[in-house]
Design a protein around this motif. Structure first.
Motif, short mmCIF file in Angstrom:
data_model
loop_
_atom_site.label_atom_id
_atom_site.label_comp_id
_atom_site.label_asym_id
_atom_site.label_seq_id
_atom_site.Cartn_x
_atom_site.Cartn_y
_atom_site.Cartn_z
N ILE A 1 -4.32 12.30 10.18
CA ILE A 1 -4.17 10.85 10.00
C ILE A 1 -5.16 10.31 8.96
N ARG A 2 -6.36 10.83 8.98
CA ARG A 2 -7.35 10.32 8.02
C ARG A 2 -7.13 10.88 6.62
N TRP B 1 6.75 4.48 4.12
CA TRP B 1 7.53 4.10 5.31
C TRP B 1 8.89 3.53 4.90
N PHE C 1 1.34 13.25 12.26
CA PHE C 1 0.52 12.10 12.66
C PHE C 1 0.69 11.83 14.15
N ASP C 2 1.96 11.84 14.62
CA ASP C 2 2.21 11.58 16.03
C ASP C 2 1.46 12.58 16.92
N LEU C 3 1.25 13.79 16.39
CA LEU C 3 0.52 14.80 17.15
C LEU C 3 -0.98 14.66 16.96
N GLY C 4 -1.40 13.67 16.18
CA GLY C 4 -2.83 13.44 15.98
C GLY C 4 -3.41 14.27 14.84
N GLN D 1 -3.99 10.81 5.24
CA GLN D 1 -2.58 10.48 5.04
C GLN D 1 -2.15 10.46 3.58
N LYS D 2 -3.02 9.97 2.69
CA LYS D 2 -2.62 9.89 1.28
C LYS D 2 -2.53 11.28 0.68
N ASN E 1 0.84 -1.18 0.00
CA ASN E 1 0.00 0.00 0.00
C ASN E 1 0.89 1.24 0.00
N ARG F 1 12.64 5.03 5.74
CA ARG F 1 13.68 4.26 6.40
C ARG F 1 14.94 4.19 5.53
N GLY G 1 1.13 3.65 2.11
CA GLY G 1 1.78 3.91 3.39
C GLY G 1 3.02 3.04 3.59
N MET G 2 2.97 1.81 3.07
CA MET G 2 4.09 0.89 3.18
C MET G 2 5.28 1.40 2.37
#
Ligand code: HEM
Ligand code: FES
Lengths: 239, 131
Positions: B96-97, B21, B90-93, B99-100, B15, B25, B17-18
């Motif tokens: 997130i919905r 990520w 995202f970490d701060l909220g 993201q794309k 996907n 990295r 997001g994968m």
């Protein structure tokens, strides 16, 4: 409708390796993948093993990896896959017990660690603990979880950290943290505020894509991250 | 135990997001390797106070090969930094919905800054840097 089901088979006592077995099938229109598996089991090979119970997308038994995506076999129309070949594998990265049956033990153990029930510290009121419709809506999405483990199987952090609670258990923690009747929110946050809790999540979103109920565990986990920080820095607490 | 070839590990099944990520990295690791190589090259090139090695190394970095690697570095830094901000949001909220959509936004900003970077880089290729 004519299709070929390619099903992953594996019987540990007999087979060295899992392998795929093909079954050409004649299925009625609107048949589900589960119907196809049943036809194989009933008419072709009674030894084919898979889990199912409700057949209506509510028990969470039949999550599988079908044609490159996570699905509940029971609510996935064969037609909707738009393919001549239907490749059915068990949930990836979980130990296979037989054919399409995986070991759900680690998943449920982590679920239990998440204390998935309402907890209170005050004595019970005369009647029930009331909640407004708006308070109820706070966890409308999370409550749809049927514990099928699709998200758990899809998460690269679960693959690499056997201790990680995983998306389903963490979503359950958020479900109770956001429940106005629950009174141990701070303890729940302490439970997930570590390397094997919310901080293992790298927002990859595989869990959300995998979820057959369209829940977004990534969202719940990030809410928990914010709340755990707020718990440490009390002044930032928004409730 | 046996080894299963999990078909969800085929890149064609990843996907968005994968992919993002993995890119974060890989770019992070490449940047760490680059940083150490950079420190090492600069430190040995200035070890001799006459500045001869330094000039040689700098001349090498003006060759087409190294100039194109600079572009790769620029793209890697920009992607890692801006997607890093996406992850921090995202970490701060936040977002997130979406993201794309936010990822495509990141790509647009990365491309814009990259284009600006290329315009600053081009004179070096022609052998007449701005300074
Ligand atoms: C403004 C600049 C930068 C920002 C905003 C940033 C942000 C981030 C963030 C948010 C992550 C976590 C990703 C995740 O949770 O999956 C990360 C990971 C990482 N970053 Fe950066 N970064 C920056 C610059 C750098 C630089 C200059 C280096 C190397 C010298 C670097 C090396 C790494 C590495 C090795 C990782 C680990 C990869 C991972 O966890 O997936 N970063 N960065
Ligand atoms: S059989 Fe119950 S969810 Fe599919």
């Amino acid at each position: 409708m004519q299709v070929v089901f390619k099903v992953q088979r594996y019987q540990p006592e007999r087979d060295g390796q899992p392998y795929f077995q093909s079954f050409p099938l004649e299925l009625p229109e609107r048949a589900t993948v589960l119907d196809g598996l049943h036809q194989i089991k009933d008419e072709r090979d009674g030894s084919l093993s898979f889990r199912r119970s409700c057949r209506s997308a509510i028990c969470g038994s039949c999550a599988m990896y079908i044609n490159g995506a996570y699905h509940l076999a029971c609510n996935t129309g064969v037609e909707t896959l738009k393919a001549q070949e239907i490749v059915v594998s068990p949930l990836p990265h979980l130990r296979v017990i037989k054919d399409l049956i995986v070991d759900m033990q680690p998943f449920f153990e982590k679920f239990e660690r998440a204390l998935p029930y309402l907890m209170t510290t005050t004595p019970p009121p005369e009647r029930e603990r009331l909640q407004s419709p708006e308070q109820r809506r706070a966890f409308e999405e999370m409550i749809n979880c049927i514990q099928c483990a699709a998200c758990y199987s899809a998460c690269p952090m679960v693959w690499t950290d056997p201790q990680y609670l995983g998306p389903a258990a963490l979503t359950k923690v958020y479900r109770f943290v956001s429940d106005s009747r629950d009174e141990v929110g701070r303890q729940r946050l302490a439970l997930v505020d570590n390397d094997h809790g919310v901080w293992r999540c790298h927002t990859i979103f595989n869990c959300h894509i995998a979820c057959p109920k369209n829940i977004n565990p990534t969202w719940s986990i990030q809410q928990l991250k914010r709340k755990t920080i707020a718990r440490r820095l009390r002044f930032w607490e928004r409730g | 135990m046996y080894r299963v070839r999990h078909t969800d590990l085929w890149p064609s099944h990843y996907n968005l997001g994968m992919w993002v990520w993995l890119a974060q990295r890989i770019s992070g690791i490449v940047l760490v390797l680059y940083l150490f190589t950079h420190i090492w090259v600069i430190s040995f090139s200035i070890a001799n106070r006459q500045g001869q090695e330094f000039n040689q190394v700098m001349a090498l970095f003006q060759t087409p090969l190294f100039l194109s690697l600079d572009l790769l570095l620029l793209a890697g830094v920009l992607f890692h930094a801006l997607n890093g901000i996406r992850v921090i949001l995202f970490d701060l909220g936040i977002g997130i919905r979406q993201q794309k959509a936010i990822f495509w936004g990141v790509l647009v900003i990365v491309s814009a800054i990259f284009a600006w970077g290329v315009s600053l880089w081009w004179p070096f290729v022609q052998g007449k840097p701005l300074v």
